[in-house]
Write an enzyme that holds these catalytic residues in place. Sequence first.
Site, PDB file in Angstrom:
ATOM      1  N   CYS A 133     -16.028   3.557  -0.375  1.00  0.00           N
ATOM      2  CA  CYS A 133     -14.905   2.713   0.071  1.00  0.00           C
ATOM      3  C   CYS A 133     -14.540   2.950   1.535  1.00  0.00           C
ATOM      4  CB  CYS A 133     -13.698   2.926  -0.831  1.00  0.00           C
ATOM      5  SG  CYS A 133     -13.005   4.604  -0.788  1.00  0.00           S
TER       6      CYS A 133
ATOM      7  N   ARG B 241       0.885  -1.174   0.000  1.00  0.00           N
ATOM      8  CA  ARG B 241       0.000   0.000   0.000  1.00  0.00           C
ATOM      9  C   ARG B 241       0.913   1.211   0.000  1.00  0.00           C
ATOM     10  NH1 ARG B 241      -5.458   1.139   1.635  1.00  0.00           N
ATOM     11  NH2 ARG B 241      -5.702   3.163   2.670  1.00  0.00           N
TER      12      ARG B 241
ATOM     13  N   ARG C 182     -14.325  -6.704   1.296  1.00  0.00           N
ATOM     14  CA  ARG C 182     -12.891  -6.539   1.083  1.00  0.00           C
ATOM     15  C   ARG C 182     -12.151  -7.782   1.554  1.00  0.00           C
ATOM     16  NH1 ARG C 182     -10.267  -1.608   1.123  1.00  0.00           N
ATOM     17  NH2 ARG C 182      -8.356  -2.871   1.129  1.00  0.00           N
TER      18      ARG C 182
ATOM     19  N   GLN D 187     -10.517  -2.693  -3.856  1.00  0.00           N
ATOM     20  CA  GLN D 187     -11.798  -2.119  -3.461  1.00  0.00           C
ATOM     21  C   GLN D 187     -12.853  -2.370  -4.528  1.00  0.00           C
ATOM     22  OE1 GLN D 187     -12.665  -0.409  -0.469  1.00  0.00           O
ATOM     23  NE2 GLN D 187     -14.666  -0.858  -1.375  1.00  0.00           N
TER      24      GLN D 187
ATOM     25  N   HIS E 235      -6.995   1.505  -7.008  1.00  0.00           N
ATOM     26  CA  HIS E 235      -7.383   0.760  -5.806  1.00  0.00           C
ATOM     27  C   HIS E 235      -8.207  -0.456  -6.263  1.00  0.00           C
ATOM     28  CE1 HIS E 235      -8.002  -0.188  -1.762  1.00  0.00           C
ATOM     29  NE2 HIS E 235      -8.738   0.831  -1.340  1.00  0.00           N
TER      30      HIS E 235
ATOM     31  N   ASP F  20     -16.280   9.159  -3.204  1.00  0.00           N
ATOM     32  CA  ASP F  20     -15.090   8.984  -2.378  1.00  0.00           C
ATOM     33  C   ASP F  20     -14.798  10.314  -1.694  1.00  0.00           C
ATOM     34  OD1 ASP F  20     -12.892   7.801  -1.198  1.00  0.00           O
ATOM     35  OD2 ASP F  20     -11.594   7.987  -2.958  1.00  0.00           O
TER      36      ASP F  20
END
Length: 306
Positions: free
Chosen positions: A263, A102, A291, A132, A129, A223
Amino acid sequence: MRHFLTLADFSKEEILEILILAKTLKNEVKSGIYSNPLAHKTLGMIFEKNSTRTRVSFETGIYQLGGNGIFLSSNDTQLGRGEPIKDTARVLSSMVDLVMMRTHEHSRLEEFSAYSNVPVINGLSDDFHPMQLLADFMTMQECGKDKNPIVAYIGDGNNMAHSWLMLAAKLGFTLRIASPKNYEVSQKILQKAESFAKISGAKILLSENPQEAILGADVVTTDTWASMGQEEQKETRKKAFQDYCVDSKLMKLAKQDAIFLHCLPAYRGQEVSEEVLESAQSKIFQEAENRLHAQKGVMVWLHQNR
Protein backbone atom coordinates in the site's frame (compact mmCIF):
# COMPACT_ATOMS: atom_id res chain seq x y z
CA MET A 1 -28.05 6.23 2.35
CA ARG A 2 -24.88 4.10 2.40
CA HIS A 3 -21.50 4.83 3.96
CA PHE A 4 -18.16 3.21 3.01
CA LEU A 5 -16.53 2.39 6.35
CA THR A 6 -15.58 -1.27 5.89
CA LEU A 7 -16.03 -3.94 3.22
CA ALA A 8 -18.05 -5.89 5.80
CA ASP A 9 -20.97 -3.59 4.95
CA PHE A 10 -21.02 -4.60 1.26
CA SER A 11 -22.03 -7.73 -0.62
CA LYS A 12 -19.80 -9.44 -3.16
CA GLU A 13 -22.04 -8.12 -5.93
CA GLU A 14 -21.79 -4.55 -4.67
CA ILE A 15 -17.99 -4.69 -4.35
CA LEU A 16 -17.66 -5.97 -7.92
CA GLU A 17 -20.19 -3.38 -9.12
CA ILE A 18 -18.06 -0.59 -7.62
CA LEU A 19 -14.96 -2.01 -9.30
CA ILE A 20 -16.71 -2.16 -12.69
CA LEU A 21 -17.62 1.49 -12.23
CA ALA A 22 -14.03 2.30 -11.23
CA LYS A 23 -12.67 0.56 -14.32
CA THR A 24 -15.12 2.46 -16.55
CA LEU A 25 -14.07 5.78 -15.02
CA LYS A 26 -10.39 4.88 -15.41
CA ASN A 27 -10.88 3.98 -19.08
CA GLU A 28 -12.74 7.24 -19.68
CA VAL A 29 -9.91 9.34 -18.23
CA LYS A 30 -7.30 7.40 -20.22
CA SER A 31 -9.34 8.24 -23.34
CA GLY A 32 -9.60 11.91 -22.40
CA ILE A 33 -13.29 11.65 -21.49
CA TYR A 34 -14.63 13.41 -18.39
CA SER A 35 -18.32 12.63 -17.85
CA ASN A 36 -18.57 14.78 -14.69
CA PRO A 37 -21.06 12.59 -12.76
CA LEU A 38 -20.41 14.64 -9.60
CA ALA A 39 -20.59 18.08 -11.20
CA HIS A 40 -21.07 20.85 -8.61
CA LYS A 41 -20.69 18.34 -5.74
CA THR A 42 -18.30 18.97 -2.85
CA LEU A 43 -16.18 16.43 -0.97
CA GLY A 44 -15.13 17.39 2.55
CA MET A 45 -11.83 15.66 3.45
CA ILE A 46 -10.97 15.37 7.15
CA PHE A 47 -7.36 14.35 7.81
CA GLU A 48 -6.52 13.48 11.41
CA LYS A 49 -3.64 11.35 10.07
CA ASN A 50 -1.09 12.56 7.52
CA SER A 51 -1.23 11.28 3.97
CA THR A 52 0.24 11.56 0.49
CA ARG A 53 -1.69 9.10 -1.68
CA THR A 54 -5.05 9.50 0.05
CA ARG A 55 -5.09 13.28 -0.19
CA VAL A 56 -3.85 13.50 -3.79
CA SER A 57 -6.11 10.70 -5.05
CA PHE A 58 -9.27 12.06 -3.42
CA GLU A 59 -8.61 15.66 -4.45
CA THR A 60 -7.78 14.64 -8.01
CA GLY A 61 -10.65 12.18 -8.08
CA ILE A 62 -13.40 14.60 -7.10
CA TYR A 63 -11.97 17.14 -9.56
CA GLN A 64 -12.01 14.60 -12.42
CA LEU A 65 -15.63 13.81 -11.53
CA GLY A 66 -16.58 17.47 -11.93
CA GLY A 67 -16.71 18.39 -8.24
CA ASN A 68 -14.56 20.14 -5.67
CA GLY A 69 -12.61 18.95 -2.64
CA ILE A 70 -12.00 20.77 0.65
CA PHE A 71 -8.96 19.67 2.67
CA LEU A 72 -9.40 19.87 6.45
CA SER A 73 -6.55 18.88 8.76
CA SER A 74 -6.84 18.60 12.54
CA ASN A 75 -5.47 22.14 12.73
CA ASP A 76 -8.20 23.41 10.40
CA THR A 77 -11.26 22.08 12.23
CA GLN A 78 -12.85 22.46 15.63
CA LEU A 79 -12.40 18.70 16.07
CA GLY A 80 -8.79 19.51 16.86
CA ARG A 81 -10.00 21.74 19.70
CA GLY A 82 -12.36 19.19 21.16
CA GLU A 83 -15.68 19.84 19.39
CA PRO A 84 -17.88 16.72 19.66
CA ILE A 85 -17.78 14.59 16.52
CA LYS A 86 -21.57 14.58 16.30
CA ASP A 87 -21.62 18.39 16.11
CA THR A 88 -18.98 18.57 13.38
CA ALA A 89 -20.77 15.81 11.47
CA ARG A 90 -24.11 17.59 11.46
CA VAL A 91 -22.64 20.94 10.49
CA LEU A 92 -20.24 19.71 7.80
CA SER A 93 -22.77 17.34 6.23
CA SER A 94 -25.21 20.22 5.82
CA MET A 95 -22.70 21.97 3.57
CA VAL A 96 -21.03 19.23 1.51
CA ASP A 97 -22.22 16.22 -0.51
CA LEU A 98 -19.66 13.60 0.63
CA VAL A 99 -17.20 13.31 3.52
CA MET A 100 -13.93 11.38 3.57
CA MET A 101 -12.34 10.91 6.98
CA ARG A 102 -8.84 9.59 7.70
CA THR A 103 -8.60 9.05 11.43
CA HIS A 104 -7.38 6.96 14.34
CA GLU A 105 -10.06 4.97 16.19
CA HIS A 106 -12.61 3.37 13.88
CA SER A 107 -15.29 4.39 16.37
CA ARG A 108 -14.75 8.03 15.32
CA LEU A 109 -15.83 7.14 11.80
CA GLU A 110 -18.83 5.23 13.10
CA GLU A 111 -19.93 8.15 15.26
CA PHE A 112 -19.40 10.67 12.48
CA SER A 113 -21.44 8.60 10.00
CA ALA A 114 -24.24 8.12 12.54
CA TYR A 115 -24.80 11.89 12.62
CA SER A 116 -23.95 12.69 8.99
CA ASN A 117 -26.60 13.58 6.43
CA VAL A 118 -24.29 12.59 3.55
CA PRO A 119 -22.24 9.46 2.74
CA VAL A 120 -19.03 9.06 4.76
CA ILE A 121 -15.95 7.30 3.37
CA ASN A 122 -13.19 5.68 5.39
CA GLY A 123 -9.88 7.04 4.10
CA LEU A 124 -8.11 4.93 6.77
CA SER A 125 -8.70 4.04 10.40
CA ASP A 126 -6.71 2.01 12.90
CA ASP A 127 -8.92 -1.02 12.13
CA PHE A 128 -9.56 -0.85 8.39
CA HIS A 129 -8.29 0.56 5.08
CA PRO A 130 -11.02 -0.55 2.63
CA MET A 131 -10.16 1.93 -0.12
CA GLN A 132 -6.72 0.40 -0.46
CA LEU A 133 -8.21 -3.07 -0.84
CA LEU A 134 -10.43 -1.95 -3.71
CA ALA A 135 -7.33 -0.60 -5.45
CA ASP A 136 -5.49 -3.84 -4.68
CA PHE A 137 -8.20 -6.06 -6.12
CA MET A 138 -8.56 -3.77 -9.13
CA THR A 139 -4.84 -4.31 -9.75
CA MET A 140 -5.30 -8.06 -9.34
CA GLN A 141 -8.07 -7.94 -11.95
CA GLU A 142 -5.84 -6.05 -14.38
CA CYS A 143 -3.05 -8.59 -13.83
CA GLY A 144 -5.37 -11.60 -14.26
CA LYS A 145 -5.05 -12.61 -10.60
CA ASP A 146 -8.70 -12.29 -9.56
CA LYS A 147 -10.01 -15.80 -10.32
CA ASN A 148 -9.78 -17.99 -7.18
CA PRO A 149 -6.43 -16.50 -6.16
CA ILE A 150 -4.26 -17.50 -3.24
CA VAL A 151 -3.18 -14.32 -1.47
CA ALA A 152 -0.36 -14.29 1.07
CA TYR A 153 -0.14 -11.39 3.52
CA ILE A 154 3.18 -11.33 5.39
CA GLY A 155 3.47 -9.01 8.38
CA ASP A 156 1.61 -7.07 11.02
CA GLY A 157 -2.01 -7.97 11.83
CA ASN A 158 -3.04 -4.36 11.33
CA ASN A 159 -5.72 -2.47 9.40
CA MET A 160 -4.39 -3.82 6.10
CA ALA A 161 -4.54 -7.42 7.32
CA HIS A 162 -8.07 -6.79 8.63
CA SER A 163 -9.14 -5.37 5.28
CA TRP A 164 -7.68 -8.34 3.42
CA LEU A 165 -9.68 -10.58 5.75
CA MET A 166 -12.88 -8.77 4.82
CA LEU A 167 -12.18 -8.77 1.08
CA ALA A 168 -11.32 -12.48 1.02
CA ALA A 169 -14.32 -13.36 3.17
CA LYS A 170 -16.68 -11.40 0.94
CA LEU A 171 -15.29 -12.48 -2.45
CA GLY A 172 -14.52 -16.07 -1.47
CA PHE A 173 -10.80 -16.52 -2.19
CA THR A 174 -7.94 -18.05 -0.19
CA LEU A 175 -6.05 -15.78 2.19
CA ARG A 176 -3.02 -16.79 4.23
CA ILE A 177 -1.73 -14.39 6.87
CA ALA A 178 1.66 -14.85 8.53
CA SER A 179 2.37 -12.68 11.57
CA PRO A 180 4.73 -13.04 14.52
CA LYS A 181 3.33 -13.90 17.93
CA ASN A 182 1.68 -10.94 19.70
CA TYR A 183 1.15 -9.15 16.38
CA GLU A 184 -1.78 -11.22 15.07
CA VAL A 185 -5.04 -9.90 13.65
CA SER A 186 -7.89 -8.91 15.95
CA GLN A 187 -9.85 -11.96 17.08
CA LYS A 188 -13.09 -9.98 16.90
CA ILE A 189 -12.47 -9.00 13.28
CA LEU A 190 -11.28 -12.52 12.44
CA GLN A 191 -14.50 -14.02 13.80
CA LYS A 192 -16.56 -11.62 11.71
CA ALA A 193 -14.57 -12.52 8.59
CA GLU A 194 -14.97 -16.23 9.31
CA SER A 195 -18.74 -15.81 9.51
CA PHE A 196 -18.74 -14.27 6.02
CA ALA A 197 -16.33 -16.96 4.78
CA LYS A 198 -18.85 -19.68 5.65
CA ILE A 199 -21.17 -18.13 3.06
CA SER A 200 -18.61 -17.25 0.36
CA GLY A 201 -16.42 -20.35 0.69
CA ALA A 202 -13.30 -18.32 1.45
CA LYS A 203 -10.38 -20.15 3.02
CA ILE A 204 -8.48 -18.29 5.72
CA LEU A 205 -5.22 -19.57 7.19
CA LEU A 206 -3.33 -17.88 10.02
CA SER A 207 0.28 -18.79 10.71
CA GLU A 208 3.53 -17.57 12.24
CA ASN A 209 5.39 -19.08 9.29
CA PRO A 210 5.87 -16.78 6.27
CA GLN A 211 7.20 -19.67 4.15
CA GLU A 212 4.01 -21.64 4.77
CA ALA A 213 1.82 -18.66 3.92
CA ILE A 214 3.57 -17.73 0.68
CA LEU A 215 3.98 -21.22 -0.80
CA GLY A 216 2.25 -21.31 -4.20
CA ALA A 217 0.64 -17.88 -3.75
CA ASP A 218 -0.64 -15.86 -6.72
CA VAL A 219 -0.43 -12.55 -4.86
CA VAL A 220 2.03 -11.54 -2.14
CA THR A 221 1.49 -8.45 -0.04
CA THR A 222 2.80 -6.81 3.11
CA ASP A 223 2.75 -3.54 5.02
CA THR A 224 5.07 -1.45 7.16
CA TRP A 225 6.01 -2.99 10.49
CA ALA A 226 5.29 0.20 12.44
CA SER A 227 2.25 2.19 11.35
CA MET A 228 1.54 5.84 12.12
CA GLY A 229 1.29 6.30 15.86
CA GLN A 230 3.59 3.34 16.56
CA GLU A 231 6.89 5.14 16.04
CA GLU A 232 8.01 4.50 19.62
CA GLN A 233 7.64 0.74 18.96
CA LYS A 234 9.80 0.82 15.83
CA GLU A 235 12.89 -0.90 17.26
CA THR A 236 10.88 -3.50 19.18
CA ARG A 237 8.86 -4.30 16.09
CA LYS A 238 11.95 -4.49 13.90
CA LYS A 239 13.25 -7.31 16.08
CA ALA A 240 9.91 -9.13 16.15
CA PHE A 241 9.51 -8.94 12.36
CA GLN A 242 13.11 -9.59 11.29
CA ASP A 243 12.15 -12.94 9.69
CA TYR A 244 9.16 -11.47 7.84
CA CYS A 245 10.91 -9.48 5.13
CA VAL A 246 9.54 -10.31 1.67
CA ASP A 247 12.81 -10.79 -0.17
CA SER A 248 13.65 -12.62 -3.39
CA LYS A 249 14.28 -15.87 -1.50
CA LEU A 250 10.81 -15.78 0.03
CA MET A 251 9.18 -14.69 -3.24
CA LYS A 252 10.61 -17.75 -5.00
CA LEU A 253 8.22 -19.87 -2.91
CA ALA A 254 5.24 -18.13 -4.52
CA LYS A 255 4.10 -18.98 -8.05
CA GLN A 256 6.56 -17.94 -10.74
CA ASP A 257 4.12 -15.36 -12.11
CA ALA A 258 2.97 -14.10 -8.70
CA ILE A 259 2.60 -10.36 -8.25
CA PHE A 260 3.72 -8.26 -5.29
CA LEU A 261 1.56 -5.52 -3.76
CA HIS A 262 2.22 -2.92 -1.06
CA CYS A 263 0.00 0.00 0.00
CA LEU A 264 3.06 2.29 0.42
CA PRO A 265 5.03 3.95 1.82
CA ALA A 266 7.45 1.03 1.79
CA TYR A 267 10.55 0.77 3.95
CA ARG A 268 13.07 -0.98 1.74
CA GLY A 269 15.14 -3.58 3.51
CA GLN A 270 12.55 -4.01 6.26
CA GLU A 271 9.15 -5.47 5.26
CA VAL A 272 10.28 -5.81 1.63
CA SER A 273 13.65 -5.91 -0.10
CA GLU A 274 14.75 -3.40 -2.72
CA GLU A 275 15.08 -6.24 -5.22
CA VAL A 276 11.45 -7.37 -4.85
CA LEU A 277 10.10 -3.83 -4.79
CA GLU A 278 11.83 -2.97 -8.06
CA SER A 279 11.20 -6.34 -9.76
CA ALA A 280 8.86 -7.05 -12.67
CA GLN A 281 6.58 -8.85 -10.21
CA SER A 282 6.03 -5.64 -8.27
CA LYS A 283 2.82 -3.81 -9.23
CA ILE A 284 2.98 -1.19 -6.50
CA PHE A 285 2.79 1.88 -8.75
CA GLN A 286 -0.06 0.49 -10.83
CA GLU A 287 -1.73 -0.29 -7.50
CA ALA A 288 -1.08 3.25 -6.21
CA GLU A 289 -2.64 4.82 -9.30
CA ASN A 290 -5.68 2.60 -8.89
CA ARG A 291 -6.41 4.30 -5.57
CA LEU A 292 -7.52 7.27 -7.66
CA HIS A 293 -9.90 5.28 -9.83
CA ALA A 294 -11.24 2.97 -7.12
CA GLN A 295 -12.08 5.99 -4.97
CA LYS A 296 -13.86 7.66 -7.85
CA GLY A 297 -15.90 4.48 -8.24
CA VAL A 298 -16.89 4.59 -4.57
CA MET A 299 -17.81 8.29 -4.65
CA VAL A 300 -20.02 7.89 -7.71
CA TRP A 301 -21.59 4.67 -6.39
CA LEU A 302 -22.43 6.27 -3.03
CA HIS A 303 -23.92 9.29 -4.75
CA GLN A 304 -26.05 7.06 -6.98
CA ASN A 305 -27.23 4.94 -4.04
CA ARG A 306 -28.23 7.69 -1.61
